[in-house]
Design a protein around this motif. Sequence first.
Motif, mmCIF file in Angstrom:
data_model
loop_
_atom_site.group_PDB
_atom_site.id
_atom_site.type_symbol
_atom_site.label_atom_id
_atom_site.label_comp_id
_atom_site.label_asym_id
_atom_site.label_seq_id
_atom_site.Cartn_x
_atom_site.Cartn_y
_atom_site.Cartn_z
ATOM 1 N N TYR A 1 -26.606 75.164 -43.236
ATOM 2 C CA TYR A 1 -26.583 74.324 -44.428
ATOM 3 C C TYR A 1 -25.254 73.585 -44.534
ATOM 4 O O TYR A 1 -25.188 72.392 -44.813
ATOM 5 N N ILE B 1 -18.572 71.326 -55.762
ATOM 6 C CA ILE B 1 -19.433 71.797 -54.673
ATOM 7 C C ILE B 1 -18.572 72.202 -53.471
ATOM 8 O O ILE B 1 -18.833 73.177 -52.787
ATOM 9 N N VAL C 1 -23.229 74.296 -59.310
ATOM 10 C CA VAL C 1 -22.295 73.229 -59.664
ATOM 11 C C VAL C 1 -22.911 72.281 -60.703
ATOM 12 O O VAL C 1 -22.252 71.885 -61.663
ATOM 13 N N GLN C 2 -24.178 71.979 -60.491
ATOM 14 C CA GLN C 2 -24.844 71.088 -61.453
ATOM 15 C C GLN C 2 -24.855 71.695 -62.851
ATOM 16 O O GLN C 2 -24.553 71.021 -63.833
ATOM 17 N N ASN D 1 -21.428 71.872 -64.501
ATOM 18 C CA ASN D 1 -20.983 70.567 -64.980
ATOM 19 C C ASN D 1 -21.612 70.152 -66.306
ATOM 20 O O ASN D 1 -21.176 69.185 -66.926
ATOM 21 N N LEU E 1 -23.223 64.716 -55.449
ATOM 22 C CA LEU E 1 -22.412 65.899 -55.781
ATOM 23 C C LEU E 1 -21.057 65.835 -55.081
ATOM 24 O O LEU E 1 -20.026 66.146 -55.658
ATOM 25 N N VAL E 2 -21.095 65.467 -53.828
ATOM 26 C CA VAL E 2 -19.839 65.365 -53.072
ATOM 27 C C VAL E 2 -18.951 64.287 -53.695
ATOM 28 O O VAL E 2 -17.762 64.482 -53.920
ATOM 29 N N LYS F 1 -16.918 73.798 -60.843
ATOM 30 C CA LYS F 1 -17.664 72.547 -60.984
ATOM 31 C C LYS F 1 -17.603 71.707 -59.708
ATOM 32 O O LYS F 1 -18.037 70.562 -59.691
ATOM 33 N N ASP G 1 -17.302 65.276 -56.863
ATOM 34 C CA ASP G 1 -16.649 66.576 -56.799
ATOM 35 C C ASP G 1 -15.242 66.544 -57.377
ATOM 36 O O ASP G 1 -14.379 65.793 -56.929
ATOM 37 N N ARG G 2 -15.042 67.388 -58.393
ATOM 38 C CA ARG G 2 -13.757 67.351 -59.097
ATOM 39 C C ARG G 2 -12.603 67.821 -58.247
ATOM 40 O O ARG G 2 -11.502 67.293 -58.332
ATOM 41 N N ALA H 1 -25.485 74.201 -54.973
ATOM 42 C CA ALA H 1 -25.647 72.895 -55.622
ATOM 43 C C ALA H 1 -26.081 73.078 -57.074
ATOM 44 O O ALA H 1 -25.546 72.426 -57.986
#
Lengths: 576, 89
Positions: free
Chosen positions: A124, B49, B25-26, B29, A80-81, B47, A84-85, B22
């Motif tokens: 987190y 994280i 965002v998933q 997307n 995800l990182v 979109k 990341d857009r 998370a």
Amino acid sequence: MITLKGIAAAPGINIAPAYKFGKEEFEIPMQPIKAEDIPLQIQLFEESLIATRKEIIELQKRIAQEMGQEEAQIFDAHLLVLEDRMLIEEVISRLKKDQVNVPYIFSEVLKKYIQVFSKIEDEYLRERIADLNDVGKRVLRNLLGKEHRSLKDLQERVVVVAHDLSPSDTAAMHKQMVCAFVTDIGGKTSHTAIMAKSLEIPAVVGLGETINKIKAGDMLIVDGTMGVVIVNPDEETLRIYREEEQKLRGVAEKFLQVKDLPAVTLDGRTIDVAANIELPDEIPSVKVHGGQGIGLYRSEFFYMNRKDAPTEEEHFHAYKYVAEEMKPYPVIIRTLDLGGDKFLSQFDMPKEIKPFLGWRAIRFCLANPDIFKMQLRAILRASVYGKLKLMYPMITSIDELKQANTILEECKEELRKIRQPFDEEIEVGVMIEVPSAALTADLLAKEVDFFSIGTNDLIQYALAVDRTNEKVAYLYEPAHPAVLRMIKSIIDAAHANNIWVGMCGEMASDEIFTPVLLGLGLDEFSMPSLAVPQIKYILRSLSMAEARKIAEEALSLTTAKAVESFMQSKLKEILK
Amino acid sequence: MPLVTKAVIVRNKQGLHARPAALFVQVANKFDSRVTVTYNDEKVNGKSIMGILMLGAEQGMEITIEAEGRDAEAALAELEKIVSREEEP
């Protein structure tokens, strides 16, 4: 100005800016780029992201198999990182705006996020910082990995500062532009040290954590003789070192003038100065540097970089070539020395916990008589083309020596039967590289024609120091009184039995030891060919009487440090 | 292009952090639409994280989700579900 102390791995002094190589941290130097290079930098960035993604997915698969799905899920966060857009867009927009190198921008953006996240009180999020760090390092490694290819196009001379250098790193370097190595791990016999010596550039290794004080672009003085790195020196220091550097250059020229002369002491004793080689390709370099023979031909390198094992014919042709090329000088072929830190894919050798104490060298050969015999036959057959000698590695007892000699006898008999000519008088020696062999040198001497002292292993076995472990590298002290005593007793035992004794380990090319070894009576010095001129020069500057006195005094000292500084001072007098 | 906006209260116990972030965002997307989230006058890419995490929206706070694109309606509906449920499924 800061002075950092490391291990002196290759002598000399060089002054140049630091080039941080393959560093996994976020201290990336800023470099402006041209507007037309922006698309290329974007492409570089995207390729790194793709490469990183592949890495993470592969890692995830492996973890899933080995540890289970749950553990593998951690990497979802990494992906995800990575994808990341906001992060990607920010990097690209800053690239267009600021026009500087993409690794720098990426590291800056990453640092910004880490900073923001670390301010938020949330467990987190704190874990996400670890993810960011991890992913960031991966991407940077890929980004810089791509840049490394352009290391070949280095435009200015630099000091390469790295965690460690692998053979593939050094192979890809533009060697004219690299004027010194500085690494955080490694010892005197690490790949970096050996590479630096063969390139004739200074190296300081084993700096540990302090290496992080060096920033990319810092001006560095690398003093590979003393093991010192000076970061951003002041004018005065710089001036002193520049003068020293000049002086050293002058000395190097002095050495080259004597390279083709014999190594005769002032009072007329002739010493053989030979070269160590791994492959026949090195013969021209041996000749250029004035090597009088090959004191150690590491035959196992013949097996490297190939899938199949060489045939007897291939062995024969290689040995014949070397024998003919070096004629009338002798060539000592060391029989297969595998195991320890040298493994070959052709042989199914088991993984061992302590390979240096394991199934290696002569032990492997005695257990595989077919492989051993093939090599011995090839050496014997080639022996008529020049002056070949053979030498067994890692002999620990007279039994092993006798076993090896029995096999050699069988080979000779086989050849006699088919009327294949070979040198009936071929000299056979053993490498003395294990304390048990050193302590029974008087017994071994009765069975062989010569000894060659392999100091690298002898020192590590005598001092119980793993020479590839940087944590204990400081204990690897060739000047230790135990080592000197051992060498003295080996040479004395050899001479008492009228055989000659050489040395083919690192110590033979370490110039500070030359006077002591000469004084102890060493008959032959064998070393990397580049070291030959210097060792010849030193041998030619001494008389046996002087050398004996130096050896005697060195043996009377109680610590390695005392021995070393004494030898340093003597060498300085000689080189004046 | 359809553009839909909706103010939603974050019901999730963890706020728009951790797994919910998370997941958000998933899901975002999966849609073609551009998704943005506004909280405390800060507007970020829905979109991303990083963006969502940086908002630091806690339980009980109001965020505004905006979606623009051919599947904007569907995107908004699914994202709202994630934000407004108390527990993770």
